[in-house]
Structure formats: structure tokens, C-alpha cells
Design a protein around this motif. Structure first.
Motif, PDB file in Angstrom:
ATOM      1  N   HIS A 162      60.382  18.735 117.276  1.00 31.24           N
ATOM      2  CA  HIS A 162      60.405  20.115 116.025  1.00 31.24           C
ATOM      3  C   HIS A 162      60.062  21.274 116.798  1.00 31.24           C
ATOM      4  O   HIS A 162      59.321  21.302 117.720  1.00 31.24           O
ATOM      5  CB  HIS A 162      59.778  19.683 114.941  1.00 31.24           C
ATOM      6  CG  HIS A 162      58.317  19.527 114.896  1.00 31.24           C
ATOM      7  ND1 HIS A 162      57.651  18.271 115.518  1.00 31.24           N
ATOM      8  CD2 HIS A 162      57.195  20.208 114.613  1.00 31.24           C
ATOM      9  CE1 HIS A 162      56.238  18.499 115.596  1.00 31.24           C
ATOM     10  NE2 HIS A 162      56.137  19.771 115.006  1.00 31.24           N
ATOM     11  N   HIS A 198      58.441  25.368 115.342  1.00 26.96           N
ATOM     12  CA  HIS A 198      57.889  26.093 114.278  1.00 26.96           C
ATOM     13  C   HIS A 198      57.394  27.473 114.661  1.00 26.96           C
ATOM     14  O   HIS A 198      56.949  27.591 115.909  1.00 26.96           O
ATOM     15  CB  HIS A 198      57.034  25.327 113.102  1.00 26.96           C
ATOM     16  CG  HIS A 198      55.892  24.608 114.018  1.00 26.96           C
ATOM     17  ND1 HIS A 198      54.956  24.958 114.773  1.00 26.96           N
ATOM     18  CD2 HIS A 198      55.789  23.293 114.004  1.00 26.96           C
ATOM     19  CE1 HIS A 198      53.877  24.267 115.024  1.00 26.96           C
ATOM     20  NE2 HIS A 198      54.788  23.097 114.595  1.00 26.96           N
ATOM     21  N   HIS A 250      55.443  14.576 119.771  1.00 21.41           N
ATOM     22  CA  HIS A 250      54.100  13.946 120.196  1.00 21.41           C
ATOM     23  C   HIS A 250      54.195  12.476 119.933  1.00 21.41           C
ATOM     24  O   HIS A 250      55.043  11.888 119.224  1.00 21.41           O
ATOM     25  CB  HIS A 250      53.008  14.302 118.956  1.00 21.41           C
ATOM     26  CG  HIS A 250      52.753  15.707 118.820  1.00 21.41           C
ATOM     27  ND1 HIS A 250      52.327  16.658 119.548  1.00 21.41           N
ATOM     28  CD2 HIS A 250      53.163  16.402 117.566  1.00 21.41           C
ATOM     29  CE1 HIS A 250      52.349  17.809 118.845  1.00 21.41           C
ATOM     30  NE2 HIS A 250      52.913  17.694 117.874  1.00 21.41           N
ATOM     31  N   HIS A 275      58.636  20.849 120.576  1.00 20.36           N
ATOM     32  CA  HIS A 275      57.601  19.749 120.796  1.00 20.36           C
ATOM     33  C   HIS A 275      57.588  18.348 120.112  1.00 20.36           C
ATOM     34  O   HIS A 275      58.160  18.722 119.033  1.00 20.36           O
ATOM     35  CB  HIS A 275      56.046  20.554 120.626  1.00 20.36           C
ATOM     36  CG  HIS A 275      55.900  20.792 119.305  1.00 20.36           C
ATOM     37  ND1 HIS A 275      56.090  22.150 118.958  1.00 20.36           N
ATOM     38  CD2 HIS A 275      54.881  20.520 118.196  1.00 20.36           C
ATOM     39  CE1 HIS A 275      55.881  22.177 117.729  1.00 20.36           C
ATOM     40  NE2 HIS A 275      55.199  21.317 117.264  1.00 20.36           N
TER      41      HIS A 275
HETATM   42 FE   FE2 Z   1      54.600  20.984 115.306  1.00 21.54          FE
END
Ligand code: FE2
Length: 406
Positions: free
Chosen positions: A142, A144, A185, A183
Motif C-alpha cells: 500500500h 499513503h 510488511h 510498502h
Molecule cells: Fe503503511
């Protein structure tokens, strides 16, 4: 009544009660048009910041004010208190018999400053989440507008991919995701991993420019992928930018949407510790001990235009002098034990504890342990410097206040 009025605005002569009543009548009428009429009698009351307000904090201005008057309070989140919630949500997620959609991605807790009435923020500009990733968990790719970072608490395990660069996470690492960088995770290790997410989210919300997108464009060659494919191996940005005074000339330094963003996205915990220990023989700063700032290697500026990141070492027995800043600061304890006095209140801390110092209250740090203490900080000093509002003062025990900045 007159006395009360005097107390509200002692520096002003004030109007008579009759005049005040008349003004209120006008105000009632003006309210129909979303207008408020200001007079000397009902002028917004603001406290003067740079007089010596001793340990007072969280003081609300009386009367009508120009902005929301909730104030950040000093607060301390103990590892032994908050970690139990991480363990509990991790366990629920592991054993969940519900659709994986509910629990597949990641689990986190958000810290709430008790002065901010349930808002998802620890200071007026900073949001903090603490995430736990079970083995196999993935936070899909995603992007932001808030700048974000993670400070790794677990010894190892877990990764963050930033713009195709894979960052393997170990304790004390700081991994940046500047505004507008894709990014994701995850944790492909066998144990859960925990890290602290810091974002300038409340500031972006205040500016009405917080946005998130989960739909990575197909043109990138990995559109809609949950996890970015690795374009750059672990350590890429450190190889490019990790050495002082030498900068690669053959790459663009742009990452995401920011102006002069920080292209060094991974600061290793081991190197932070090594750097601090290498400097521990120096005198240091009387208000901070041995302190370093994480900077953008291209510009030498703070890593984000809004947030400053730093780390500091306090030697056994070291007590800093009192300091206060117009910025708010968030601290995470990496090593050691000690105490920080904030606005006259003492907070005893241990590894993984978190505490927050509101804007412009006196604070000092004390290492009460037998070993060096290392604490990391995040503050909005960068923002305040950029807009010309950073000020700091120091206080020596028993003597006066000195201007430290600007
Ligand atoms: Fe994020």
C-alpha cells in the motif's frame, strides 16, 4: 463576578458587565451567520508560552479559543502493560476459526494520549501503533501520504519492503517509509515479531491531506500484488547512502512524493548502538547526553520534513539538565533503565517502555541503572523548524532559563 472576570483576563481592563451582556446579545445574533464577535471582554485567552510556567501542563485557555483546546499530557506506556495486549491479539489471530480475511494481515494496538480524548494519537502530530505479526502474516502493499517508520523491538524476524527494497528487521532498526512510497510488511520467521509504527498521520488529517491507496498500478509490473517483488536486496539503501560524505551520483534520490525525501530507508540498530557507544567518552550535551540525529544523507536534514528521529545514550548515573521545546517528543527505551521527569512528574522506565513529552514542558532524563541506557526519540521539531516555530530553553538547577534555540 467582577473578580472572576479579572481572573480570566488579568492583563486587560475588561468591559463592564452591561457591555459584556450587550456583546453576548450581538454574538447570539451573529451566530445565525456563523460569525463570532470578539471584544476585549471575551477575547480568546492564551497563556504566554515563554514565561516560566513551572511544571504546569494541560492548561486550557478560558473562554472561546481559536483551536481545539485538548492538550497532550505526559504519559508512560509500560512494556509489561501493553505487551499483554499484543500477546492476546496474536493468540486470538493464531487460533482464529473465522475467515482469514479478518485476521490475515496484522494485529496492532494504538496508543492514546489521555489528554486527547480518545483520538488515535500520542501528540498533536504523531500517531503510534505497535504491531505484532504472526509467522506468515502479511500487510499487503500500500501507499499513503503520511510519513511513517517502524522501530523494531523483536530481536529478529519480519521485513518491510519499500519501493522494491527488502529490509530485514532486527532489534533497534529504524525503517522509513517516506510519503508516497509503496510498502508492505510481513513475517516469514517462526516467531511473532513486534515493532512500533510512528506516523505523522494526525498532522495530515489536520491538513485534510491523509490518503491511502492499496491498488498498486499494474504499470509497475507488480500491480495488485500483496507483496512487492524484491528489486533491491536487503541493505541496498545503506550501500548507497550509509557512508558519510560519499553519495552515489548515478541514481535519482527521489523516493515517493516528498520534496528531498530521505532515500536511506534502513538504519540498523547495531550501528546505532555502536555509534553511540563509540561516542560515550565525549562530554555530550548537558540536556541530552550523547545524542545523534538520523538525517537524510543527501541534504543533512531530518529524515522527514515533519518528524525528527534521534537516539541518545545516557551513562550510568548521568542526569541531564532540564530542557523544554516547542516540539512534542515520543520516546522508546531500547536499553537500560532510568527515569524521566516531565512537568514535575517522574516516570521510571525500562526497555520497550514508551513515554511522551508534551510541547514546552520541562523535562530531564536520569540513568538510574548500572549500564548505559539507550533511548530513541521522534519529535515534530522538524516541522516546527520548517515553519519557524522551533524554540527551546534550558534550565540549570537553581539558576535561570537560557535560550537554546533558535
Ligand atoms: Fe503503511
Amino acid at each position: 463576578m467582577v473578580a472572576a472576570v479579572k481572573e480570566q483576563a488579568p492583563a486587560r481592563p475588561g468591559l463592564s458587565n452591561k457591555a459584556r451582556e450587550l456583546m453576548e446579545e450581538i454574538n447570539t445574533d451573529a451566530a445565525k451567520h456563523n460569525i463570532w464577535v470578539r471584544t476585549q471582554a471575551n477575547a480568546p485567552a492564551q497563556r504566554p508560552w515563554f514565561t516560566d510556567t513551572a511544571g504546569e501542563i494541560g492548561q486550557l485557555a478560558t473562554g472561546r479559543v481559536a483551536a481545539n483546546q485538548m492538550k497532550t499530557l505526559p504519559h508512560h506506556w509500560r512494556w509489561k502493560e501493553y505487551s499483554q495486549y499484543l500477546n492476546r491479539i496474536s493468540e486470538v489471530a493464531r487460533k482464529a476459526d473465522v475467515s482469514p480475511i479478518e485476521f490475515a494481515d496484522r494485529q496492532s494496538i494504538l496508543l492514546l494520549n489521555p489528554g486527547l480524548n480518545g483520538r488515535l494519537q500520542v501528540t498533536s502530530t504523531i500517531r503510534c501503533a505497535i504491531s505484532i505479526y504472526n509467522p506468515g502474516d502479511i500487510a499487503p502493499v500500500h501507499i499513503h501520504s503520511p510519513n511513517a517508520s517502524r522501530t523494531i523491538l523483536s530481536q529478529k524476524g519480519g521485513y518491510t519492503n519499500v519501493e522494491g527494497e527488502r529490509c530485514e528487521a532486527t532489534r533497534g532498526d529504524l525503517i522509513l517509509t517516506p510519503n508516497g512510497t509503496w510498502h508492505d510488511h510481513g513475517n516469514d520467521d517462526s516467531e511473532p515479531v513486534i515493532w512500533i509504527d510512528m506516523l505523522d498521520w494526525p498532522l495530515m488529517e489536520f491538513l485534510d491531506c491523509a490518503w491511502v491507496d492499496h491498488d498498486m498500478p499494474a504499470g509497475s509490473g507488480q500491480g495488485n500484488a500483496r507483496v512487492q517483488s524484491t528489486v533491491h536486496q536487503n541493505g541496498y539503501s545503506e550501500r548507497l547512502y550509509g557512508r558519510g560524505g560519499m553519495m552515489p551520483a548515478f541514481v535519482s534520490h527521489q523516493r515517493g512524493n516528498g520534496r528531498h525525501p530521505c532515500p536511506l530507508i534502513h538504519f540498523r540498530g547495531d550501528e546505532v548502538r555502536e555509534t553511540l557507544h563509540g561516542l560515550r567518552g565525549e562530554e555530550g550535551d548537558p540536556y541530552e547526553g550523547i545524542n545523534i540525529n538520523f538525517v537524510n544523507p543527501v541534504t543533512g536534514e531530518p529524515v522527514f520534513r515533519t518528524l525528527d528521529y534521534g537516539a541518545q545514550l545516557l551513562r550510568p548515573g548521568e542526569e541531564t539538565k532540564f530542557k523544554r521545546e516547542t516540539a512534542s517528543t515520543f520516546y522508546v527505551v531500547i536499553d537500560g533503565e532510568g527515569a524521566t521527569e516531565i512537568a514535575g512528574k517522574r516516570f521510571e522506565w525500562q526497555p520497550n517502555d514508551i513515554f511522551v513529552v508534551p510541547n514546552f514542558v520541562w523535562r530531564r532524563h536520569i540513568n538510574t541503572g548500572k549500564n548505559d541506557a539507550v533511548i530513541y526519540s521522534v519529535s515534530d521539531a522538524a516541522l516546527l523548524r520548517n515553519i519557524g516555530h522551533y524554540r527551546a530553553q534550558g534550565r540549570n538547577n537553581g539558576s535561570g532559563v537560557v535560550e537554546l534555540a533558535p
